[in-house]
Design an enzyme around this catalytic site. Structure first.
Site, short mmCIF file in Angstrom:
data_model
loop_
_atom_site.label_atom_id
_atom_site.label_comp_id
_atom_site.label_asym_id
_atom_site.label_seq_id
_atom_site.Cartn_x
_atom_site.Cartn_y
_atom_site.Cartn_z
N CYS A 164 2.20 -0.76 -1.97
CA CYS A 164 1.89 -0.47 -0.57
C CYS A 164 2.55 0.82 -0.10
CB CYS A 164 2.35 -1.64 0.31
SG CYS A 164 1.53 -1.66 1.93
N ASP A 173 6.54 -12.31 4.01
CA ASP A 173 7.47 -11.19 3.99
C ASP A 173 8.76 -11.59 4.69
OD1 ASP A 173 8.51 -8.65 3.62
OD2 ASP A 173 6.85 -7.61 4.61
#
Length: 210
Positions: free
Chosen positions: A8, A129
């Site tokens: 990412c 996350d």
């Protein structure tokens, strides 16, 4: 099942070149202007044109208007949308009604209630996350014992701990950003070592020895 890899926060042509070489399943373009990894749609479009077609580009958004997300998908700049701003069910359903873009909803995991919320998400896939994204910190993985659906694991992953995570949790995917950076830039060698560690962790022999 093979754990999928997502790099990412790609911002430069060199990042895409490294991804093409290492062949993760996904890469991420961050469209949140508050992020140091922000890319504008024009830059993302250029990077996407150089990305191998087999690698899917996810757009990362924080409380973005659904129309803008749908437009980026329709333009072929993204192949999936990752909602990273605590968006609620209403927005997810609006997007699903508006576009066929696959949706990934991110959840900040601090306790069992967050696992329950992720399990009930209407998105196609959930990402778990430790924070708003790109913080480089992990959360308590023991909370994942109650997770009933496939998920992408994020938060504090790097070449030193991702094989252990894959062996212990068998996540659908793993997402990394700061763990493959040096001085705030993507590091090709760290990307290579991270991908190798994930693939090492997926080896049944290594699982049995873990």
């Amino acid at each position: 099942m093979r754990t999928k890899i997502k790099f990412c926060g790609l911002t430069r042509p060199g990042d895409v070149e490294a991804a093409n070489e290492l062949e993760p399943d996904y890469i991420g373009f961050v469209f949140a202007k508050t992020s140091r990894r922000y890319v504008n749609p024009e830059t993302a479009a250029i990077l996407k044109r150089h990305l191998k077609p087999s690698i899917k580009a996810a757009g990362v958004f924080v409380r973005e208007e659904p129309e803008r997300i749908a437009a980026l998908f329709d333009a072929g700049i993204i192949d999936a949308a990752q909602l990273h701003g605590g968006e609620g069910t209403e927005l997810v359903l609006r997007l699903k009604a508006m576009t066929s873009c696959p949706l990934i909803q991110a959840f900040r995991i601090e306790g069992r209630e967050d696992i329950l919320a992720a399990g009930e998400s209407q998105a196609d896939l959930v990402l778990l996350d430790a924070g708003e994204g790109g913080t480089g910190t992990t959360f308590d993985w023991s909370l994942l014992r109650g997770m009933k659906r496939p998920y992408i694991l994020a938060g504090g992953l790097n070449e030193n701990n991702v094989a252990k995570a894959v062996r212990a949790l068998s996540p659908y995917g793993v997402d990394v950003s700061s763990g493959i950076e040096t001085n705030g830039r993507k590091d090709r060698e760290k990307m290579r070592r991270f991908a190798a560690a994930v693939r090492y962790g997926m080896n049944p022999e290594n699982r049995s020895n873990g």
